[in-house]
Design a protein around this motif. Structure first.
Motif, PDB file in Angstrom:
ATOM      1  N   THR A 110       0.818  -1.211   0.000  1.00 19.98           N
ATOM      2  CA  THR A 110       0.000   0.000   0.000  1.00 19.98           C
ATOM      3  C   THR A 110       0.855   1.265   0.000  1.00 19.98           C
ATOM      4  N   PHE A 111       2.124   1.140   0.346  1.00 21.99           N
ATOM      5  CA  PHE A 111       3.052   2.278   0.414  1.00 21.99           C
ATOM      6  C   PHE A 111       3.473   2.738  -0.983  1.00 21.99           C
ATOM      7  N   TRP A 112       3.655   1.785  -1.908  1.00 28.60           N
ATOM      8  CA  TRP A 112       4.218   2.079  -3.220  1.00 28.60           C
ATOM      9  C   TRP A 112       3.166   2.144  -4.326  1.00 28.60           C
ATOM     10  N   GLU A 113       3.453   2.967  -5.325  1.00 29.87           N
ATOM     11  CA  GLU A 113       2.772   2.954  -6.608  1.00 29.87           C
ATOM     12  C   GLU A 113       3.781   2.401  -7.613  1.00 29.87           C
ATOM     13  N   TYR A 114       3.307   1.833  -8.711  1.00 32.69           N
ATOM     14  CA  TYR A 114       4.222   1.319  -9.724  1.00 32.69           C
ATOM     15  C   TYR A 114       3.845   1.853 -11.101  1.00 32.69           C
ATOM     16  N   LYS A 115       4.836   1.869 -11.987  1.00 33.28           N
ATOM     17  CA  LYS A 115       4.640   2.231 -13.388  1.00 33.28           C
ATOM     18  C   LYS A 115       5.497   1.290 -14.219  1.00 33.28           C
ATOM     19  N   LEU A 116       4.871   0.580 -15.136  1.00 37.20           N
ATOM     20  CA  LEU A 116       5.582  -0.371 -15.987  1.00 37.20           C
ATOM     21  C   LEU A 116       6.401   0.361 -17.043  1.00 37.20           C
ATOM     22  N   PRO A 117       7.468  -0.271 -17.524  1.00 35.18           N
ATOM     23  CA  PRO A 117       8.268   0.351 -18.583  1.00 35.18           C
ATOM     24  C   PRO A 117       7.399   0.690 -19.798  1.00 35.18           C
ATOM     25  N   GLY A 118       7.572   1.878 -20.324  1.00 31.86           N
ATOM     26  CA  GLY A 118       6.833   2.305 -21.500  1.00 31.86           C
ATOM     27  C   GLY A 118       5.431   2.804 -21.227  1.00 31.86           C
ATOM     28  N   GLN A 119       5.021   2.819 -19.962  1.00 26.03           N
ATOM     29  CA  GLN A 119       3.695   3.320 -19.615  1.00 26.03           C
ATOM     30  C   GLN A 119       3.818   4.619 -18.830  1.00 26.03           C
ATOM     31  N   ASP A 120       2.746   5.402 -18.832  1.00 23.19           N
ATOM     32  CA  ASP A 120       2.745   6.684 -18.131  1.00 23.19           C
ATOM     33  C   ASP A 120       1.881   6.665 -16.877  1.00 23.19           C
ATOM     34  N   ARG A 121       1.115   5.627 -16.682  1.00 21.98           N
ATOM     35  CA  ARG A 121       0.131   5.573 -15.601  1.00 21.98           C
ATOM     36  C   ARG A 121       0.704   4.915 -14.345  1.00 21.98           C
ATOM     37  N   TRP A 122       0.590   5.595 -13.215  1.00 17.93           N
ATOM     38  CA  TRP A 122       0.986   5.039 -11.922  1.00 17.93           C
ATOM     39  C   TRP A 122      -0.217   4.363 -11.300  1.00 17.93           C
ATOM     40  N   LEU A 125       0.533  -0.497  -5.931  1.00 16.68           N
ATOM     41  CA  LEU A 125       1.146  -1.818  -6.052  1.00 16.68           C
ATOM     42  C   LEU A 125       0.200  -2.920  -5.572  1.00 16.68           C
ATOM     43  N   LYS A 126      -0.605  -2.636  -4.575  1.00 19.62           N
ATOM     44  CA  LYS A 126      -1.535  -3.623  -4.021  1.00 19.62           C
ATOM     45  C   LYS A 126      -2.493  -4.167  -5.076  1.00 19.62           C
TER      46      LYS A 126
END
Length: 132
Positions: A110-122, A125-126
């Motif tokens: 719940t602490f982190w957000e993620y963004k995949l390579p080549g994407q702009d959307r965060w 992580l949950k």
């Protein structure tokens, strides 16, 4: 969507790369091209690609970024060489990386957000664990 026609030896090679009966030839191609599963970021951990980070049944491709803001400061980590790297230190779990920032126990999912390579959307992580 157009269908692809394969020469028999190409089709046999695709079929041989399937790790289970549930895996389609399309899944094999997505894995080979590092595209992830259609409609989502998650990939199964049956056959991880080197340098991807696998934790709690979730696999994130190398180059995925994680970010969080704590006490007004934004921290950014990156998936690299099979681990989560934050400020030059490697972590095996999102919670361990989060604890290195906060100094106390915290749920890294719940602490982190993620963004995949080549994407702009965060995204949080949950959300990946719900999909796994």
């Amino acid at each position: 969507m157009p269908a692809l026609k394969f020469i028999s030896d190409v089709f046999k090679a695709l079929t041989a790369r399937r790790t289970s009966e549930d895996m389609t030839e399309n899944d094999v191609l997505r894995q080979l091209f590092n595209l992830g599963k259609k409609g989502g970021a998650l990939t199964k951990t049956d056959s991880p690609i080197p340098d991807d980070w696998v934790t709690k049944g979730v696999r994130l491709p190398s180059g995925t970024e994680l970010r969080s803001t704590y006490k007004g400061k934004t921290y950014v980590a990156r998936v690299n060489s099979g681990a989560l790297v934050l400020q030059g230190q490697r972590f095996d779990s999102p919670s361990a990386a989060a604890m290195s920032i906060t100094g106390s126990a915290v749920n890294g999912w719940t602490f982190w957000e993620y963004k995949l390579p080549g994407q702009d959307r965060w995204q949080i992580l949950k959300s990946l664990r719900r999909s796994a």
